[in-house]
Design a protein around this motif. Structure first.
Motif, PDB file in Angstrom:
ATOM      1  N   ALA A 294       0.803  -1.223   0.000  1.00  0.00           N
ATOM      2  CA  ALA A 294       0.000   0.000   0.000  1.00  0.00           C
ATOM      3  C   ALA A 294       0.832   1.267   0.000  1.00  0.00           C
ATOM      4  CB  ALA A 294      -0.932   0.002   1.206  1.00  0.00           C
ATOM      5  N   PRO A 295       0.589   2.152  -1.006  1.00  0.00           N
ATOM      6  CA  PRO A 295       1.092   3.523  -0.900  1.00  0.00           C
ATOM      7  C   PRO A 295       0.281   4.279   0.156  1.00  0.00           C
ATOM      8  CG  PRO A 295       0.523   2.929  -3.171  1.00  0.00           C
ATOM      9  CD  PRO A 295      -0.089   1.907  -2.267  1.00  0.00           C
ATOM     10  N   ASP A 296       0.821   5.388   0.614  1.00  0.00           N
ATOM     11  CA  ASP A 296       0.088   6.205   1.588  1.00  0.00           C
ATOM     12  C   ASP A 296      -1.207   6.731   0.962  1.00  0.00           C
ATOM     13  OD1 ASP A 296       2.091   5.793   3.388  1.00  0.00           O
ATOM     14  OD2 ASP A 296       3.134   7.681   2.944  1.00  0.00           O
ATOM     15  N   GLY A 297      -2.248   6.789   1.759  1.00  0.00           N
ATOM     16  CA  GLY A 297      -3.521   7.369   1.308  1.00  0.00           C
ATOM     17  C   GLY A 297      -4.414   6.435   0.546  1.00  0.00           C
ATOM     18  N   CYS A 298      -4.087   5.124   0.481  1.00  0.00           N
ATOM     19  CA  CYS A 298      -4.905   4.168  -0.267  1.00  0.00           C
ATOM     20  C   CYS A 298      -5.715   3.293   0.685  1.00  0.00           C
ATOM     21  CB  CYS A 298      -4.034   3.289  -1.154  1.00  0.00           C
ATOM     22  SG  CYS A 298      -3.281   4.170  -2.539  1.00  0.00           S
ATOM     23  N   VAL A 299      -6.921   2.962   0.250  1.00  0.00           N
ATOM     24  CA  VAL A 299      -7.803   2.076   0.999  1.00  0.00           C
ATOM     25  C   VAL A 299      -8.210   0.934   0.081  1.00  0.00           C
ATOM     26  CG1 VAL A 299      -9.988   1.867   2.206  1.00  0.00           C
ATOM     27  CG2 VAL A 299      -8.662   3.974   2.417  1.00  0.00           C
TER      28      VAL A 299
ATOM     29  N   LEU B 292       2.930   4.728  -8.943  1.00  0.00           N
ATOM     30  CA  LEU B 292       3.325   3.326  -9.057  1.00  0.00           C
ATOM     31  C   LEU B 292       2.617   2.488  -7.998  1.00  0.00           C
ATOM     32  CD1 LEU B 292       5.191   1.132 -10.287  1.00  0.00           C
ATOM     33  CD2 LEU B 292       6.882   1.783  -8.518  1.00  0.00           C
ATOM     34  N   PHE B 293       2.002   1.383  -8.430  1.00  0.00           N
ATOM     35  CA  PHE B 293       1.361   0.438  -7.519  1.00  0.00           C
ATOM     36  C   PHE B 293       2.085  -0.905  -7.628  1.00  0.00           C
ATOM     37  CE2 PHE B 293      -1.894   3.475  -8.677  1.00  0.00           C
ATOM     38  CZ  PHE B 293      -2.540   3.741  -7.480  1.00  0.00           C
TER      39      PHE B 293
ATOM     40  N   VAL C  70     -13.554  -9.425  -5.959  1.00  0.00           N
ATOM     41  CA  VAL C  70     -13.048  -8.239  -6.652  1.00  0.00           C
ATOM     42  C   VAL C  70     -12.336  -7.354  -5.634  1.00  0.00           C
ATOM     43  CG1 VAL C  70     -13.652  -6.151  -7.934  1.00  0.00           C
ATOM     44  CG2 VAL C  70     -14.846  -8.293  -8.405  1.00  0.00           C
ATOM     45  N   LEU C  71     -11.133  -6.913  -5.992  1.00  0.00           N
ATOM     46  CA  LEU C  71     -10.357  -6.012  -5.145  1.00  0.00           C
ATOM     47  C   LEU C  71     -10.559  -4.575  -5.619  1.00  0.00           C
ATOM     48  CD1 LEU C  71      -8.136  -5.359  -3.008  1.00  0.00           C
ATOM     49  CD2 LEU C  71      -6.462  -5.728  -4.854  1.00  0.00           C
ATOM     50  N   SER C  72     -10.987  -3.689  -4.708  1.00  0.00           N
ATOM     51  CA  SER C  72     -11.139  -2.265  -5.005  1.00  0.00           C
ATOM     52  C   SER C  72     -10.053  -1.488  -4.287  1.00  0.00           C
ATOM     53  CB  SER C  72     -12.520  -1.765  -4.567  1.00  0.00           C
ATOM     54  OG  SER C  72     -13.547  -2.434  -5.263  1.00  0.00           O
ATOM     55  N   VAL C  73      -9.413  -0.578  -5.002  1.00  0.00           N
ATOM     56  CA  VAL C  73      -8.351   0.256  -4.444  1.00  0.00           C
ATOM     57  C   VAL C  73      -8.717   1.715  -4.689  1.00  0.00           C
ATOM     58  CG1 VAL C  73      -5.898   0.824  -4.487  1.00  0.00           C
ATOM     59  CG2 VAL C  73      -6.644  -1.532  -4.935  1.00  0.00           C
ATOM     60  N   ASP C  74      -8.744   2.533  -3.645  1.00  0.00           N
ATOM     61  CA  ASP C  74      -9.034   3.961  -3.747  1.00  0.00           C
ATOM     62  C   ASP C  74      -7.911   4.741  -3.082  1.00  0.00           C
ATOM     63  OD1 ASP C  74     -11.669   3.883  -5.019  1.00  0.00           O
ATOM     64  OD2 ASP C  74     -12.337   2.975  -3.137  1.00  0.00           O
ATOM     65  N   CYS C  75      -7.341   5.713  -3.829  1.00  0.00           N
ATOM     66  CA  CYS C  75      -6.210   6.490  -3.318  1.00  0.00           C
ATOM     67  C   CYS C  75      -6.457   7.970  -3.572  1.00  0.00           C
ATOM     68  CB  CYS C  75      -4.908   6.068  -4.009  1.00  0.00           C
ATOM     69  SG  CYS C  75      -4.575   4.297  -3.955  1.00  0.00           S
ATOM     70  N   ASP C  76      -6.448   8.786  -2.533  1.00  0.00           N
ATOM     71  CA  ASP C  76      -6.638  10.230  -2.646  1.00  0.00           C
ATOM     72  C   ASP C  76      -5.297  10.923  -2.838  1.00  0.00           C
ATOM     73  OD1 ASP C  76      -9.431  10.175  -2.358  1.00  0.00           O
ATOM     74  OD2 ASP C  76      -9.244  10.046  -0.172  1.00  0.00           O
ATOM     75  N   HIS C  77      -5.297  11.963  -3.712  1.00  0.00           N
ATOM     76  CA  HIS C  77      -4.066  12.677  -4.036  1.00  0.00           C
ATOM     77  C   HIS C  77      -4.286  14.183  -3.960  1.00  0.00           C
ATOM     78  CE1 HIS C  77      -1.570   9.270  -5.517  1.00  0.00           C
ATOM     79  NE2 HIS C  77      -2.766   8.719  -5.699  1.00  0.00           N
TER      80      HIS C  77
END
Length: 397
Positions: free
Chosen positions: A325-330, A356-357, A337-344
């Motif tokens: 996990a990068p910072d800020g990702c849930v 980059l993930f 199904v895998l859901s990834v949400d990242c705020d920037h």
């Protein structure tokens, strides 16, 4: 003499009844019901006219007192940006296209006629939000023309004024086409010498900057005022986005076509709207090391708009993957199904950012869901170009 006349009349009527009675059938209940319906309909028409006069009374009074046929002014929440205007030259005697006093028929076409007419529509703009809106002769029924599924063309507003300098009233119509995504155009109509409805010209349609057309009104000197907005409006424009900037712009006939003659030439930068786009590499895994495969994918976000706004990256991937996990990702896994949400943080206009993930998995995985990555603006902000907001990717083992 009287007895003679009576005998003649009696004989004549007897002969008439004998000849006609076999050909006559009693009308029966059907005729009685038809007569009753006719009387009821007449009473309803009279009542409807009286009701219409009662409702129209206050507006009629306003027009007579203020000499303004458009009614009291309405606060439309325009942009505070100054909108310079350009005066339209007028002549003492309205003239037609040949420059001579016109004897053209009255082009005032009522809404009831338009709602069921065949109208020759100009092409919708090349930047129309809704695809597949037809042009050319288009037949309306009850104010709409079905296109496909839930998509239709709608007659939204009707305005009467002298628009083309021929000395008689013309009819201006605002049309909407679409369903969830709607596009618009404004067209002026007149009547030909034989009474048919003909198209004068297109006043305005959607452009790259004019994303919605929300209303029309009569301006001075034969000008047509059009209320335009800088953000697309769904559902025929009935629910405009709260961050849309609106302006009134004026259009006039120059003898050949309608041109803008007043109002602002452009919208200012919208502080709550920008255009983000997304591109992505595939998610490629290497060979297993100690029973674990590691893969990576790079998402590239670009700000094509004029405002720096926070954004969110969202990914849809098969379950069984683990995000390094990068910072800020849930992350969340449901139904395989895998859901990834990242705020920037906001990205300046004209700039790009690569994210980059990395993922790990013990075995190759797959899912019924198409792997995808998307970008969206933060809450309370808008992105008018949703076509470039997501992209599919492949998973390679």
């Amino acid at each position: 003499m009287a007895d003679f006349d009576d005998e003649l009349l009696t004989a004549a009527f007897t002969e008439f009844r004998a000849e006609t009675t076999p050909q006559v059938r009693p009308a029966g209940a059907a005729a009685a019901y038809a007569t009753l319906r006719g009387r009821r309909r007449n009473r309803m028409v009279v009542a409807g006219v009286l009701a219409a006069l009662f409702v129209a009374g206050p507006m009629t009074g306003y027009v007579m007192v203020n000499r303004d046929p458009h009614g009291p002014p309405v606060d439309v929440g325009e942009s505070s940006t100054p909108t310079p205007t350009t005066a339209v030259p007028t002549s003492p005697a309205p003239t037609g296209r040949t420059g001579t006093p016109s004897a053209a028929p009255d082009g005032r076409i009522g809404r009831a006629v338009l709602d069921g007419a065949t109208l020759d529509l100009p092409p919708w703009g090349p930047h129309a939000t809704a695809d597949g809106c037809p042009s050319g002769p288009t037949t309306f029924s009850n104010g709409s023309h079905p296109v496909r599924d839930s998509m239709s063309i709608w007659i939204e507003d009707v305005l009467h004024l002298q628009a083309d300098g021929e000395g008689t009233a013309d009819t201006v119509v605002r049309f909407a086409c679409g369903d969830q995504g709607s596009t618009f155009q404004v067209v002026a109509f007149d009547r030909s010498a034989d009474g048919r409805i003909r198209t004068i010209g297109q006043v305005l349609t959607q452009t790259t900057s004019i994303r919605t057309i929300a209303g029309i009104r009569a301006g001075g000197g034969g000008r047509i005022d059009v209320r335009v907005g800088d953000f697309p409006a769904a559902l025929r424009g009935l629910y405009p986005a709260p961050y849309t900037q609106f302006q009134w712009r004026s259009y006039g006939w120059d003898g050949d076509r309608f041109r803008q003659v007043g109002g602002a030439a452009a919208f200012p930068a919208n502080p709550k709207v920008t255009d983000y786009s997304i591109a992505s590499s595939d998610l490629v895994f290497g060979p297993p090391v100690d029973g674990v495969r590691t893969g990576s994918v790079t998402a590239t976000v670009r700000n094509l708009g004029r405002t720096a706004l926070p954004f969110r990256l969202a990914m849809t991937l098969p379950g069984g993957l683990t995000l390094v996990a990068p910072d800020g990702c849930v992350t969340d896994t449901r139904d395989a199904v895998l859901s990834v949400d990242c705020d920037h943080a906001p990205l300046p206009p004209g700039r790009a950012r690569e994210v980059l993930f990395r993922f790990t998995t013990p075995v190759p995985v797959s899912s019924w869901a198409q792997p995808r990555v998307g970008v969206s603006v933060g809450e309370a902000y808008g992105d008018p170009e949703w076509e470039n907001n997501e992209v599919d990717l492949e998973i390679v083992f």
